[in-house]
Each structure stands twice: as C-alpha cells, then as structure tokens.
Design a protein around this motif. Structure first.
Motif, PDB file in Angstrom:
ATOM      1  N   ARG A  70     -31.109  17.874 -11.373  1.00 25.72           N
ATOM      2  CA  ARG A  70     -31.624  18.943 -10.521  1.00 25.72           C
ATOM      3  C   ARG A  70     -31.610  18.416  -9.096  1.00 25.72           C
ATOM      4  O   ARG A  70     -31.906  17.250  -8.863  1.00 25.72           O
ATOM      5  N   ARG A 100     -35.511  23.404  -3.297  1.00 25.36           N
ATOM      6  CA  ARG A 100     -34.786  23.234  -4.571  1.00 25.36           C
ATOM      7  C   ARG A 100     -33.476  23.982  -4.493  1.00 25.36           C
ATOM      8  O   ARG A 100     -33.428  25.143  -4.066  1.00 25.36           O
ATOM      9  N   TRP A 129     -32.413  18.815  -4.836  1.00 18.17           N
ATOM     10  CA  TRP A 129     -33.205  19.343  -3.727  1.00 18.17           C
ATOM     11  C   TRP A 129     -32.494  19.002  -2.431  1.00 18.17           C
ATOM     12  O   TRP A 129     -31.911  17.915  -2.309  1.00 18.17           O
TER      13      TRP A 129
END
Length: 133
Positions: A81, A67, A83
C-alpha cells in the motif's frame, strides 16, 4: 484464513520529483528500483510505519500526505500500500542507509528510465496520478 501483512511504500515527492531507491538485497531484487518503505509492525499505524521506515532507510524526516488508492500483491502474505509523502522542513537529504545502494530523484520525464520492481510499476503509475501540487 491467511493474515495479510501490509508493506508501506512512499511516493516521496520533492519539487515535482519522485524518489526512487535501488535495492541492494536480496540478490533476486538487487539492482532494481522501488518506492522506499517496509513492513508495518504490530500495533503500528501504516502512516507511522511509513515515517519510521523513511527515517531508518533514508535518514530523513518526512510526513505521510495521502493514501494512494489501491493495493498490490507481493509474495504471500504481503500486500503493498502506498502513501504520498513529503520531506519535513529542515530534513537532511535522503541517503541509502539500509537495503539500497543508490537513490535517484526522477522528474516527470525520467520516471520510467529506471528498472522498477514489477509490483512497484502499477503503484508508481497510481502514485503519479496523486502527485501533490
């Protein structure tokens, strides 16, 4: 209280290069570049969504590596978000199958040669700091 919907982005690295995907739709985003990915479905872990989205959008077999700290607001109620990700051994080469019309592997000196979507710029900066060795 607004429920936030997570959109996962993949900082897909291969041999030190980052994969950028050029949007083909919607019209207001077409021609700009992003980290590939998409929405997390109900009951799906973000890492699973990342792997699924990369398979659907690019036709690759990949794994989430780690992450990237932070999150970046998109239009309500979405939040991005990211990764880092890597291709699995034997994966086919990425192809623009959905939502994109071009892919480009960018070396460290080329990362800023493309017109990134505004919300992807800080995510890309952060992801570069977490590039796998």
């Amino acid at each position: 209280m607004t429920v936030r919907i997570t959109v996962v982005g993949a900082a897909l690295f291969d041999e030190g290069r980052l994969l950028a995907a050029r949007r083909s739709a919607p019209p207001e985003l077409a021609g700009r570049w992003e980290l590939p990915g998409g929405k997390v479905e109900e009951g799906e872990a973000p890492e699973e969504a990342l792997v699924r989205e990369l398979r659907e959008e690019l036709g690759v077999h990949a794994r989430a590596v780690g992450r990237v700290p932070g999150e970046w607001p998109l239009r309500e109620p979405y939040v991005l978000r990211v990764w880092t990700a890597a291709l699995e051994p034997g994966s086919p080469a990425p192809e623009p199958l959905q939502d994109h019309d071009e892919l480009r592997w960018l070396g460290p000196e080329e990362v800023w040669d493309v017109d990134w979507l505004d919300q992807d710029v800080p995510a890309v900066r952060q992801a570069l700091g977490h590039r796998p060795a």
